[in-house]
Enzyme design. Sequence first.
Site, PDB file in Angstrom:
ATOM      1  N   THR A   1       0.950  -1.386  -0.141  1.00 62.53           N
ATOM      2  CA  THR A   1      -0.067   0.003   0.244  1.00 62.53           C
ATOM      3  C   THR A   1       0.885   1.086   0.087  1.00 62.53           C
ATOM      4  OG1 THR A   1      -0.201  -0.160   2.524  1.00 62.53           O
ATOM      5  CG2 THR A   1      -1.894  -1.200   1.252  1.00 62.53           C
TER       6      THR A   1
ATOM      7  N   TYR B   1      -7.842  -6.517  11.314  1.00 63.62           N
ATOM      8  CA  TYR B   1      -6.903  -5.633  11.710  1.00 63.62           C
ATOM      9  C   TYR B   1      -6.621  -5.380  13.345  1.00 63.62           C
ATOM     10  CZ  TYR B   1      -4.797  -0.711  11.833  1.00 63.62           C
ATOM     11  OH  TYR B   1      -4.171   0.563  11.949  1.00 63.62           O
TER      12      TYR B   1
END
Length: 318
Positions: free
Chosen positions: A36, A149
Amino acid sequence: METTLISGGAGFIGSHLCDHFLNKGHTVICLDSLVTGNQKYIISKKNNKSFILIENDLTYMRLADFPQLHIDNILHFASPASPQDYMKYPFITLRAGSIGTEILLELAQKHSARFLLASTSEIYGDPTIHPQKEKYWGNVNPVGPRSIYDEAKRFAESYTMAYKRYLDLDIKIVRIFNTYGPRMRLNDGRALPNFMAQALKGKPITIYGDGTQTRSLCYITDLIDGIEGVIYTSYSDPINLGSPEEITILELAQRIKKISNSKSEIIFKPLPIDDPTKRCPEISIARKVLGWEPKVTLDEGLILSFSYFKQALSGEYS
Ligand SMILES: NC(=O)c1ccc[n+]([C@@H]2O[C@H](COP(=O)([O-])OP(=O)(O)OC[C@H]3O[C@@H](n4cnc5c(N)ncnc54)[C@H](O)[C@@H]3O)[C@@H](O)[C@H]2O)c1
């Protein structure tokens, strides 16, 4: 001079950390898989002799793969971070928090380095107390879509604390609340870049839910100052870093609309599952231990960010 390894060094926060510590005279080892991250932030530093790049997925590395020089500080920032990113890369996210943390803790032990974990306000889940103090244990759905997460970071915290308790490693845990500023990706799915892009394009500004959910937003330079303070403190329990100024998502949309002088209308869509309704740090520990609190006001930060997003949209920062 110190050597500092930054995992996730090509990402939003990591790239600012690389620049910050290069400016301080450190040798910086940037470790990033670019899943990312943005190559642009690495390329500009490639000719700097104090900058060492490892372009690799941390979780597939062995200790022997790291440069053979003494490391003083290890800052573990590698992990997809926005909900859109971590839902796109669930296993990379789970591995970054678990295996990635394990590898970097082992490396820190080998070098007797300081180890700092980038944890998150998400470990508080959808909090039942407000604002969130470090002593609060959180309200996380361990099998919900966000658990990829949240639980990876909770595990990372637990692993990091075990290195302190059982192996006496010099560890730090920062629980970062929403941070914003230049180098955020326009399309990372978070509210602020979404609103900025929509306002700049004159498209409807989309709010998920009724807009009464709150967030607190910390400008990137304040966060970097806070992180530096944490690295060198002797305090080793988790520390919240974020802005204690709470704002509703609707208010944020309205402020961005005003700053950008946009004619976009504000529209509402259904709230995603497990989206926290409130988020605001209690930062008395950071104030007391580090003498830290954010300095950049939201309006100042939004204006600074707006000029970055404007350039990003025109392709200058893509
Ligand atoms: N931005 C925020 O508001 C915020 C809030 C709380 C916590 N954090 C934490 O800060 C860290 C950085 O967040 P960010 O916003 O800069 O995100 P980001 O996506 O911009 O940066 C993450 C970086 O990690 C890299 N990466 C991911 N997995 C990797 C792996 N296995 N090996 C090597 N590199 C890998 C990515 O390529 C990227 O460059 C994350 O750990 C995140 O959980 C960020």
